[in-house]
Design an enzyme around this catalytic site. Structure first.
Site, PDB file in Angstrom:
ATOM      1  N   VAL A   1     -10.786   9.863  -3.154  1.00 55.10           N
ATOM      2  CA  VAL A   1     -10.252  11.176  -2.526  1.00 55.10           C
ATOM      3  C   VAL A   1      -8.774  11.390  -3.236  1.00 55.10           C
ATOM      4  O   VAL A   1      -7.883  10.466  -3.517  1.00 55.10           O
ATOM      5  CB  VAL A   1      -9.688  10.402  -0.785  1.00 55.10           C
TER       6      VAL A   1
ATOM      7  N   GLU B   1      -5.409 -20.262  -5.503  1.00 58.80           N
ATOM      8  CA  GLU B   1      -7.061 -20.514  -5.559  1.00 58.80           C
ATOM      9  C   GLU B   1      -7.487 -20.213  -7.150  1.00 58.80           C
ATOM     10  O   GLU B   1      -8.353 -21.046  -7.499  1.00 58.80           O
ATOM     11  CB  GLU B   1      -7.653 -19.511  -4.703  1.00 58.80           C
TER      12      GLU B   1
ATOM     13  N   GLN C   1      -8.062  -9.319   8.847  1.00 60.21           N
ATOM     14  CA  GLN C   1      -8.161  -9.128  10.191  1.00 60.21           C
ATOM     15  C   GLN C   1      -7.117  -7.907  10.744  1.00 60.21           C
ATOM     16  O   GLN C   1      -7.645  -7.395  11.825  1.00 60.21           O
ATOM     17  CB  GLN C   1      -7.692 -10.355  10.981  1.00 60.21           C
TER      18      GLN C   1
ATOM     19  N   SER D   1     -14.356   1.836   1.969  1.00 56.14           N
ATOM     20  CA  SER D   1     -15.487   1.061   2.134  1.00 56.14           C
ATOM     21  C   SER D   1     -14.998  -0.437   2.295  1.00 56.14           C
ATOM     22  O   SER D   1     -15.876  -1.407   2.278  1.00 56.14           O
ATOM     23  CB  SER D   1     -16.435   1.176   1.492  1.00 56.14           C
ATOM     24  N   GLY D   2     -13.874  -0.704   2.570  1.00 54.76           N
ATOM     25  CA  GLY D   2     -13.271  -2.051   2.485  1.00 54.76           C
ATOM     26  C   GLY D   2     -13.408  -2.653   4.037  1.00 54.76           C
ATOM     27  O   GLY D   2     -14.051  -2.125   4.843  1.00 54.76           O
ATOM     28  N   PHE D   3     -12.494  -3.542   4.446  1.00 50.13           N
ATOM     29  CA  PHE D   3     -12.759  -4.168   5.678  1.00 50.13           C
ATOM     30  C   PHE D   3     -12.362  -3.165   6.772  1.00 50.13           C
ATOM     31  O   PHE D   3     -13.139  -3.016   7.750  1.00 50.13           O
ATOM     32  CB  PHE D   3     -11.682  -5.176   5.986  1.00 50.13           C
ATOM     33  N   GLY D   4     -11.356  -2.220   6.630  1.00 50.30           N
ATOM     34  CA  GLY D   4     -11.125  -1.207   7.659  1.00 50.30           C
ATOM     35  C   GLY D   4     -12.043  -0.120   7.680  1.00 50.30           C
ATOM     36  O   GLY D   4     -12.762   0.227   8.832  1.00 50.30           O
TER      37      GLY D   4
ATOM     38  N   ASP E   1      -4.109  -2.509   5.004  1.00 53.14           N
ATOM     39  CA  ASP E   1      -3.055  -2.691   4.093  1.00 53.14           C
ATOM     40  C   ASP E   1      -2.244  -1.608   3.861  1.00 53.14           C
ATOM     41  O   ASP E   1      -1.126  -1.560   3.326  1.00 53.14           O
ATOM     42  CB  ASP E   1      -3.703  -3.060   2.853  1.00 53.14           C
TER      43      ASP E   1
HETATM   44  C1  LIG Z   1      -7.684 -11.338  -4.292  1.00 47.47           C
HETATM   45  C2  LIG Z   1      -7.429 -11.215  -2.701  1.00 47.47           C
HETATM   46  C3  LIG Z   1      -7.664 -12.241  -1.890  1.00 47.47           C
HETATM   47  C4  LIG Z   1      -7.393 -12.065  -0.593  1.00 47.47           C
HETATM   48  N1  LIG Z   1      -7.484 -13.033   0.207  1.00 47.47           N
HETATM   49  C5  LIG Z   1      -7.541 -12.842   1.574  1.00 47.47           C
HETATM   50  C6  LIG Z   1      -7.886 -14.200   2.480  1.00 47.47           C
HETATM   51  O1  LIG Z   1      -8.110 -14.784   2.175  1.00 47.47           O
HETATM   52  N2  LIG Z   1      -7.676 -13.481   3.770  1.00 47.47           N
HETATM   53  C7  LIG Z   1      -7.426 -12.573   4.277  1.00 47.47           C
HETATM   54  O2  LIG Z   1      -7.377 -12.060   5.579  1.00 47.47           O
HETATM   55  N3  LIG Z   1      -7.035 -11.297   3.449  1.00 47.47           N
HETATM   56  C8  LIG Z   1      -7.094 -11.585   2.321  1.00 47.47           C
HETATM   57  N4  LIG Z   1      -6.846 -10.713   1.190  1.00 47.47           N
HETATM   58  C9  LIG Z   1      -6.256  -9.275   1.869  1.00 47.47           C
HETATM   59  C10 LIG Z   1      -7.681  -8.630   2.544  1.00 47.47           C
HETATM   60  O3  LIG Z   1      -8.492  -8.520   1.377  1.00 47.47           O
HETATM   61  C11 LIG Z   1      -7.088  -7.182   2.611  1.00 47.47           C
HETATM   62  O4  LIG Z   1      -5.898  -7.148   3.679  1.00 47.47           O
HETATM   63  C12 LIG Z   1      -7.914  -6.057   3.134  1.00 47.47           C
HETATM   64  O5  LIG Z   1      -8.898  -6.081   2.399  1.00 47.47           O
HETATM   65  C13 LIG Z   1      -7.414  -4.836   3.680  1.00 47.47           C
HETATM   66  O6  LIG Z   1      -8.483  -4.092   4.022  1.00 47.47           O
HETATM   67  P1  LIG Z   1      -8.324  -2.430   4.012  1.00 47.47           P
HETATM   68  O7  LIG Z   1      -9.559  -1.838   4.836  1.00 47.47           O
HETATM   69  O8  LIG Z   1      -6.931  -2.035   4.518  1.00 47.47           O
HETATM   70  O9  LIG Z   1      -8.578  -2.350   2.339  1.00 47.47           O
HETATM   71  P2  LIG Z   1      -9.628  -2.604   1.486  1.00 47.47           P
HETATM   72  O10 LIG Z   1     -10.634  -3.798   1.999  1.00 47.47           O
HETATM   73  O11 LIG Z   1      -8.629  -2.733   0.374  1.00 47.47           O
HETATM   74  O12 LIG Z   1     -10.366  -1.588   1.295  1.00 47.47           O
HETATM   75  C14 LIG Z   1      -9.936  -0.094   0.655  1.00 47.47           C
HETATM   76  C15 LIG Z   1     -11.071   0.801   0.460  1.00 47.47           C
HETATM   77  O13 LIG Z   1     -10.417   2.058  -0.020  1.00 47.47           O
HETATM   78  C16 LIG Z   1     -11.107   2.614  -1.108  1.00 47.47           C
HETATM   79  N5  LIG Z   1     -10.265   3.253  -1.579  1.00 47.47           N
HETATM   80  C17 LIG Z   1      -9.163   3.168  -2.259  1.00 47.47           C
HETATM   81  N6  LIG Z   1      -8.355   4.066  -2.779  1.00 47.47           N
HETATM   82  C18 LIG Z   1      -9.252   5.250  -2.528  1.00 47.47           C
HETATM   83  C19 LIG Z   1      -9.599   6.569  -2.643  1.00 47.47           C
HETATM   84  N7  LIG Z   1      -8.290   7.407  -3.352  1.00 47.47           N
HETATM   85  N8  LIG Z   1     -10.453   7.503  -2.497  1.00 47.47           N
HETATM   86  C20 LIG Z   1     -11.701   6.744  -2.068  1.00 47.47           C
HETATM   87  N9  LIG Z   1     -11.828   5.408  -1.578  1.00 47.47           N
HETATM   88  C21 LIG Z   1     -10.505   4.785  -1.764  1.00 47.47           C
HETATM   89  C22 LIG Z   1     -11.437   1.093  -1.965  1.00 47.47           C
HETATM   90  O14 LIG Z   1     -12.547   1.404  -3.042  1.00 47.47           O
HETATM   91  C23 LIG Z   1     -12.037   0.442  -0.846  1.00 47.47           C
HETATM   92  O15 LIG Z   1     -13.300   0.568  -0.563  1.00 47.47           O
HETATM   93  C24 LIG Z   1      -6.998 -10.854  -0.145  1.00 47.47           C
HETATM   94  C25 LIG Z   1      -6.813  -9.583  -0.974  1.00 47.47           C
HETATM   95  C26 LIG Z   1      -7.128  -9.897  -2.184  1.00 47.47           C
HETATM   96  C27 LIG Z   1      -7.036  -8.884  -3.300  1.00 47.47           C
END
Ligand SMILES: Cc1cc2nc3c(=O)[nH]c(=O)nc-3n(C[C@H](O)[C@H](O)[C@H](O)COP(=O)(O)OP(=O)(O)OC[C@H]3O[C@@H](n4cnc5c(N)ncnc54)[C@H](O)[C@@H]3O)c2cc1C
Length: 485
Positions: free
Chosen positions: A86, A182, A332, A19-22, A320
């Site tokens: 998962v 930061e 993004q 439920s993150g950005f993606g 990520d």
């Molecule tokens: C402290 C910090 C600061 C950041 N600052 C910036 C910034 O300034 N600008 C920028 O562009 N990016 C920044 N980033 C990076 C950015 O947040 C990530 O690139 C972005 O969140 C990636 O999105 P995602 O959907 O791949 O993963 P995430 O947003 O991390 O979402 C992952 C999701 O998967 C879920 N999940 C994980 N494992 C499981 C599982 N086994 N079963 C079920 N659910 C699961 C998690 O609970 C979460 O909901 C930062 C990251 C951090 C940690």
């Protein structure tokens, strides 16, 4: 075993992991599609990770950066939200297995969008985590808040007794990327400004804030000029920047650092914050094992140029977790990748031709150093100071999810930026110690609840009744609460 979503007689089933950005942006992009979407995530919130450091340092509340996913998606009728971690994906059977507190569920899919993100990497030294928490989740940020404010509290008590408190007033941030910069900047502001009148036995301005990194510059992705400017701005704030310094050990009372010369030295510090290195979700390994896709050293999975898993065109992996064309681990990449995948899923259902390979549009990067001071890199344009800070403010306000959160965040920012005060200084013992306490239980929180189905059983009922009787006896005897008259 209970299947919550089988494909028989149903619309096209899309399962989204995370439920993150993606995960969130992918689900939203499917709102008008003729599909049912099931989002499975191990937290009940969508987390805006870029502002975690503000929760850790008392500027924002956790709710402001982590709204309930269920609430965010409440108006999207084709979306169902399920809490669960998962633990397995069966690519051939097209099922996802997930658990919550020992309850196992298997969900079927026709299309799968995997966006499970990345966690902290300690570069093979996982034992560092006990004393140097990372900053990836709300739990992490609240624990750090407790540790940071708690260190000042303990120092006040110990200094009152005449004890040495240098180790309590030394804060070490490991990793000079945006998060580390930061965090170090905020702890320095906290000690120099916010807390300066609050203590009687210590001077909070005596606190040492040390930023350590093995690299030779601060903020490497921003280039040498902005890196140097950021370093100077941090030093002006009172942060000691130690570059070319690799952390070789961490314990409760401090850490060991090896300088470029090979010389090892110790820094006495109770509060350490790990902001270096990421490791992609282990779901990547599960997918790689079954599909033969590659995994890089950070556990990121190699995907096709259209973000599908090799050999499994119905499975998309974004954010990520992926290794593709050196894409950075930024929000993004996840957002644009998830929208691309959603468009492809919709296109396939309406017989549209496949899209061109995924292309990331870089909107730039920013990092704040302190109030009114930030750096930004947009294409070839490099900005620093107040203008960059204003841009940072605008962008973060726009991307915070929900008007309610934008509004309250603005109020809390006004409090901090105009008066140096912080609205969210609450910290509890449980915040600091619960992570380690749960780690000591072999099955974590699952150990603290009854097994599925056992609550109604005679044995469990007998146990609970015996406990209740004992509690009543203690109360009647005046040991607990008020004695029965
Ligand atoms: C402290 C910090 C600061 C950041 N600052 C910036 C910034 O300034 N600008 C920028 O562009 N990016 C920044 N980033 C990076 C950015 O947040 C990530 O690139 C972005 O969140 C990636 O999105 P995602 O959907 O791949 O993963 P995430 O947003 O991390 O979402 C992952 C999701 O998967 C879920 N999940 C994980 N494992 C499981 C599982 N086994 N079963 C079920 N659910 C699961 C998690 O609970 C979460 O909901 C930062 C990251 C951090 C940690």
């Amino acid at each position: 075993m209970a299947d919550v979503n089988t494909t028989a007689n149903r619309r096209h089933q899309v399962v989204v992991i995370g439920s993150g950005f993606g995960g969130l942006f992918g689900t939203k992009a499917l709102r008008r599609a003729d599909v049912d979407v099931t989002m499975i995530a191990k937290t009940t919130h969508h987390l805006f990770q870029p502002l975690l450091y503000q929760v850790a340092t008392g500027i924002l509340s956790e709710g402001e950066i982590a709204p309930a996913t269920r609430e965010v998606l409440s108006g999207q009728d084709n979306a169902t939200v399920l809490l669960g971690e998962v633990t397995d994906i069966d690519l051939d059977a097209r099922t996802v297995t997930h658990h919550v507190l020992g309850r196992r569920t298997v969900t079927s899919y026709d299309s799968l969008l995997v966006a499970a993100g990345a966690g902290q990497s300690y570069f093979g030294n996982d034992h560092f985590a006990e004393f140097a928490p990372g900053m990836k989740s709300i739990d992490d940020a609240l624990e750090l808040r407790g540790r940071i404010f708690g260190a000042f509290e303990l120092a006040e008590v110990m200094a009152g007794k005449g004890d040495d408190v240098d180790h309590l007033l030394t804060f070490v941030v490991v990793g000079a990327g945006p998060t580390g910069v930061e965090m170090a900047g905020q702890i320095a502001e906290l000690s120099r400004k916010t807390l300066r009148k609050d203590f009687r036995h210590i001077n909070s301005r005596d606190a040492r804030v040390i930023l350590v990194d093995a690299a030779s510059q601060v903020l490497p992705p921003f280039g040498a000029t902005l890196g140097e400017k950021s370093k100077k701005a941090l030093e002006d704030l009172g942060v000691e920047v130690q570059l070319g310094a690799m952390v070789t050990d961490v314990d409760e009372r401090g850490l060991e650092v090896q300088d470029k010369s090979g010389q090892k030295r110790r820094i006495e510090s109770v509060t350490k914050i790990w902001a270096a290195g990421v490791q992609a979700s282990s779901i990547g390994a599960t997918l790689a094992e079954q599909s033969g896709a590659s995994l890089d050293r950070a556990g990121r999975i190699g995907v096709n140029p259209d973000l599908t898993l090799p050999g499994y065109p119905e499975v998309f992996v974004v954010g990520d977790m992926i290794a593709l064309n050196n894409l950075p681990g930024v929000a993004q990449v996840a957002i644009q990748g998830a929208k691309y995948a959603a468009k492809e899923i919709k296109g396939r259902l309406t017989d549209q031709p496949a899209q061109k390979p995924f292309k990331y549009f870089d909107k730039g990067s920013m990092a704040t150093i302190s109030r009114f001071d930030a750096v930004a890199l947009i294409g070839k344009v490099k900005l620093s100071g107040f203008i960059a800070w204003l841009m940072w403010l605008g962008v973060h306000l726009i991307y915070l999810t929900g008007f309610k959160n934008q509004f309250t965040a603005l109020i809390h920012w006004a409090v901090t930026f105009l008066s140096n005060d912080r609205s969210q200084r609450t910290a509890t013992e449980q915040q600091i110690f619960a992570r380690m306490a749960l780690k000591r239980l072999p099955k974590g929180a699952t150990e603290l609840v009854s097994e599925p189905g056992s609550f109604g059983s005679d044995q469990r009922r007998a146990e609970l009744e015996a406990q209740a009787l004992e509690e009543a006896r203690l109360t009647d005897a005046g040991v607990r609460g008020r004695a029965a008259s």
